[in-house]
Structure formats: structure tokens, C-alpha cells
Design an enzyme around this catalytic site. Structure first.
Site, PDB file in Angstrom:
ATOM      1  N   CYS A 162       0.823  -1.222   0.000  1.00 28.02           N
ATOM      2  CA  CYS A 162       0.000   0.000   0.000  1.00 28.02           C
ATOM      3  C   CYS A 162       0.852   1.266   0.000  1.00 28.02           C
ATOM      4  O   CYS A 162       0.323   2.371  -0.122  1.00 28.02           O
ATOM      5  CB  CYS A 162      -0.898  -0.004   1.232  1.00 28.02           C
ATOM      6  N   CYS A 184      -2.223  -5.056   6.368  1.00 33.54           N
ATOM      7  CA  CYS A 184      -1.579  -4.268   7.431  1.00 33.54           C
ATOM      8  C   CYS A 184      -0.946  -5.220   8.466  1.00 33.54           C
ATOM      9  O   CYS A 184       0.128  -4.935   9.001  1.00 33.54           O
ATOM     10  CB  CYS A 184      -2.584  -3.328   8.107  1.00 33.54           C
ATOM     11  N   CYS A 203      -1.961   3.353   8.381  1.00 37.97           N
ATOM     12  CA  CYS A 203      -3.354   3.536   8.795  1.00 37.97           C
ATOM     13  C   CYS A 203      -3.578   3.048  10.241  1.00 37.97           C
ATOM     14  O   CYS A 203      -2.685   2.484  10.857  1.00 37.97           O
ATOM     15  CB  CYS A 203      -4.211   2.692   7.860  1.00 37.97           C
TER      16      CYS A 203
HETATM   17 FE1  FES Z   1      -1.101   0.664   4.444  1.00 40.54          FE
HETATM   18 FE2  FES Z   1      -2.746  -0.241   6.370  1.00 40.54          FE
HETATM   19  S1  FES Z   1      -3.296   0.692   4.486  1.00 40.54           S
HETATM   20  S2  FES Z   1      -0.606  -0.385   6.270  1.00 40.54           S
END
Ligand code: FES
Length: 152
Positions: free
Chosen positions: A50, A119, A75
Site C-alpha cells: 500500500c 496491514c 493507517c
Molecule cells: Fe497501508 Fe494499512 S493501508 S498499512
């Protein structure tokens, strides 16, 4: 706190509870082991698919992870995952901690929604990177000078 901002916070929390477990919310809002460790025995920094980054630093005594801290620019679920993975790692032998995987982080958090599961993978991968760095610099201590410094 102002009554209006308390109402707003309640609304946000009610929304979050529809998506995340209580454990995720607790670890995201009050993360354990958040911080940097300049004199770490092992340090890992990983950027996930991400684009978010996590860092984990570990202190090893004997063959046991005596301390583990994390930082992330990611996040809420990544904060919860960093908090959980460092909790899982503390007190474990290096051999046990190496086996901590995405599934263990997800179990510890009572799950994450499908779109946030990566994550937990980022947290598990970062712990592995910190352990790999510990093992490498134990064998070749001069390599510590070339490792990144905490601070994302
Ligand atoms: Fe990147 Fe959670 S969206 S670590």
C-alpha cells in the site's frame, strides 16, 4: 472536552465498531510499544504493497526478545498491527518470534476486514526483518553501521 467534540468522537467510534473489533480499536487508539530504540540489537523497516512503512526495533537478552517497539506512517489497522506484533514478540525466544506470522497478528486482533489484512502482513514482515537484522549483525557487527536509522 467540549460536548460537541465528545458527540463527534462517539459517532466516529460507533462507525469504527461496525468495521473493526474492540481489540483493533483499543490497539489503534492506545498502541503499546510505540517508539524508537536508537541502540536496538535488530532493526527492520518494510514498506508494504500500500506504500505505508513500518519500523520495528528489538532488544535481545540471551536468546529472548526483551523489548520490541514500532513506528509506522500507516493507517489505524497498521498501528493496531504494530502494537499487536510487538506484544506477541516480547518475551519470546528468537526461534519462536521468527514464526510469528500475519495469521497470528490477525488472531491477536480478533480479525481485520479483508481490505486491511495486508496491514497485519506488514507488521509480521517488519518483525521478521528486525530479527533477520539481529541475526546478521550478531554475526557481522560492522554491518550495524550500514543499517537504516529509526524515524521512517
Ligand atoms: Fe497501508 Fe494499512 S493501508 S498499512
Amino acid at each position: 472536552m467540549h460536548a460537541e467534540s465528545e458527540d463527534l468522537q462517539d459517532l466516529i467510534l460507533a462507525d469504527a465498531r461496525r468495521i473493526y473489533s474492540e481489540t483493533v480499536i483499543r490497539h489503534a487508539m492506545e498502541p503499546r510499544n510505540l517508539g524508537v530504540m536508537p541502540d536496538a540489537d535488530g532493526f527492520g523497516r518494510v514498506t508494504g504493497s500500500c506504500g505505508d512503512t513500518m519500523e520495528i526495533s528489538i532488544k535481545v537478552k540471551g536468546n529472548t526478545i526483551a523489548d520490541a517497539v514500532f513506528m509506522t506512517d500507516g493507517c489505524g489497522p497498521s498501528i493496531a498491527s504494530g502494537s499487536m506484533v510487538t506484544e506477541l514478540a516480547r518475551g519470546k525466544s528468537i526461534g519462536e518470534a521468527r514464526k510469528i506470522a500475519q495469521a497470528d497478528v490477525l488472531n491477536g486482533l480478533d480479525g481485520l476486514p479483508e481490505e486491511s489484512k495486508h496491514c497485519a502482513l506488514l507488521a509480521a514482515d517488519t518483525l521478521r526483518a528486525a530479527i533477520a537484522d539481529y541475526l546478521l549483525t550478531k554475526r557481522e557487527p560492522w554491518k550495524k553501521a550500514y543499517r537504516g536509522r529509526p524515524g521512517l
